[in-house]
Design a protein around this motif. Structure first.
Motif, PDB file in Angstrom:
ATOM      1  N   VAL A 172       1.078  14.727  -0.545  1.00  0.00           N
ATOM      2  CA  VAL A 172       1.173  13.322  -0.133  1.00  0.00           C
ATOM      3  C   VAL A 172       0.380  12.473  -1.121  1.00  0.00           C
ATOM      4  O   VAL A 172      -0.826  12.620  -1.258  1.00  0.00           O
ATOM      5  N   LYS A 173       1.066  11.567  -1.794  1.00  0.00           N
ATOM      6  CA  LYS A 173       0.441  10.771  -2.856  1.00  0.00           C
ATOM      7  C   LYS A 173       0.196   9.318  -2.467  1.00  0.00           C
ATOM      8  O   LYS A 173      -0.644   8.652  -3.066  1.00  0.00           O
ATOM      9  N   TYR A 174       0.939   8.817  -1.491  1.00  0.00           N
ATOM     10  CA  TYR A 174       0.636   7.487  -0.946  1.00  0.00           C
ATOM     11  C   TYR A 174       0.751   7.566   0.567  1.00  0.00           C
ATOM     12  O   TYR A 174       1.752   8.052   1.101  1.00  0.00           O
ATOM     13  N   LEU A 175      -0.278   7.094   1.262  1.00  0.00           N
ATOM     14  CA  LEU A 175      -0.355   7.249   2.711  1.00  0.00           C
ATOM     15  C   LEU A 175      -1.045   6.021   3.292  1.00  0.00           C
ATOM     16  O   LEU A 175      -2.186   5.711   2.929  1.00  0.00           O
ATOM     17  N   ALA A 176      -0.350   5.316   4.179  1.00  0.00           N
ATOM     18  CA  ALA A 176      -0.914   4.075   4.708  1.00  0.00           C
ATOM     19  C   ALA A 176      -0.413   3.804   6.119  1.00  0.00           C
ATOM     20  O   ALA A 176       0.631   4.314   6.538  1.00  0.00           O
ATOM     21  N   ARG A 177      -1.190   3.012   6.825  1.00  0.00           N
ATOM     22  CA  ARG A 177      -0.759   2.450   8.109  1.00  0.00           C
ATOM     23  C   ARG A 177      -0.947   0.943   8.032  1.00  0.00           C
ATOM     24  O   ARG A 177      -2.009   0.468   7.653  1.00  0.00           O
ATOM     25  N   GLU A 178       0.094   0.206   8.385  1.00  0.00           N
ATOM     26  CA  GLU A 178       0.048  -1.250   8.349  1.00  0.00           C
ATOM     27  C   GLU A 178       0.590  -1.810   9.662  1.00  0.00           C
ATOM     28  O   GLU A 178       0.980  -1.062  10.553  1.00  0.00           O
ATOM     29  N   THR A 179       0.600  -3.129   9.791  1.00  0.00           N
ATOM     30  CA  THR A 179       1.136  -3.782  10.974  1.00  0.00           C
ATOM     31  C   THR A 179       1.840  -5.069  10.575  1.00  0.00           C
ATOM     32  O   THR A 179       1.587  -5.607   9.479  1.00  0.00           O
ATOM     33  N   VAL A 180       2.723  -5.547  11.438  1.00  0.00           N
ATOM     34  CA  VAL A 180       3.370  -6.850  11.220  1.00  0.00           C
ATOM     35  C   VAL A 180       2.988  -7.807  12.344  1.00  0.00           C
ATOM     36  O   VAL A 180       3.709  -8.752  12.646  1.00  0.00           O
TER      37      VAL A 180
END
Length: 253
Positions: A172-180
């Motif tokens: 896993v090279k990019y891992l994120a949690r975001e919201t709108v």
């Protein structure tokens, strides 16, 4: 329609009327995915693999090819496609029910394998399409049609934190949690989704972005109240953050 196409780009299919419920967070995420594809100039070689549920409609609103996978199997379909057509960009788009319930095994094995695939998981903490039942990410105490007194940890366990399960995986090279849930969150989500596609364009490995969104219909709330709930309660447990970013490595394909 022609003027809107010039303003918003070619990837969005503006001839389609949305079937998302009013206020649904999927509409924002679909827009951000389309913008990322447009910005990177990869529309002609991008294919979506969509799951079962509300996220399965996302490809209707983007002028790209798509595969509709069986329930929970989008990551495995994406792996097969990427092996056959490695020069193309393939991404999966599905909700928390599809991705982290029946599809959790497929997801974690795809992530651990480290193939250059991009996954967008839209987490609204319910099975939205089928009536608002509890999903693996339903919050403790959250009332759903199958947890009428609220989710109880001793009975149904803790809400699943999917990115945290992937954090130690080398592939896993990019891992994120975001919201709108608010404008600032949308700006951050836009950046993360584009980086997740850049990760694949550079051939680095697996990229995963979880996006926390409201579901007014599933929550049985007014739209404004559902966004307040998302901003105040959902992101308190599902904390937006970038867990891993190795997108500065590698050459653009």
């Amino acid at each position: 329609m022609e003027n809107l196409s010039k303003k918003f780009g070619k990837t969005l299919n503006l001839d389609k009327l949305t079937s998302y419920c009013p206020g649904c967070g999927h509409g924002i995420v679909t827009r951000l995915v389309a913008e990322a594809i447009e910005n990177l100039g990869i529309m002609e070689r991008t294919i979506a693999v969509v799951g079962i549920g509300c996220g399965g409609f996302s490809h209707h609103y983007m002028d790209i090819d798509a595969i509709e996978a069986t329930h929970g199997r989008s990551p495995s379909f994406a792996e097969g496609y990427k092996l056959a057509m490695p020069e193309n960009i393939v991404f999966t788009y599905a909700g928390d029910g599809d991705t982290s319930a029946i599809g959790l095994g497929d997801l974690l094995h795809a992530a651990n394998k480290g193939m250059p695939i991009t996954t967008i998981m839209v987490n609204n903490t319910v099975f939205g399409m089928t009536g608002g039942q509890m999903s693996p990410t339903t919050l403790e105490g959250q009332v759903t049609t199958t947890t009428v007194k609220g989710r109880e940890v001793p009975r149904q366990g803790y809400p699943l934190l999917v990115p945290e399960m992937m954090r130690s995986m080398e592939g896993v090279k990019y891992l994120a949690r975001e919201t709108v849930a608010n404008p600032r969150g949308i700006r951050r989500a836009k950046k993360s989704i584009q980086k997740a596609f850049e990760c694949q364009v550079k051939g680095l490995g697996y990229a995963f972005v979880e996006v926390i969104v409201p579901c007014p219909t599933g929550f049985k709330m007014k739209v404004k109240d559902s966004y307040t709930h998302c901003a105040e309660n959902m992101v308190e447990y599902f904390k937006p953050q970038v867990f891993k970013d190795e997108t500065e490595q590698g050459d653009v394909a």
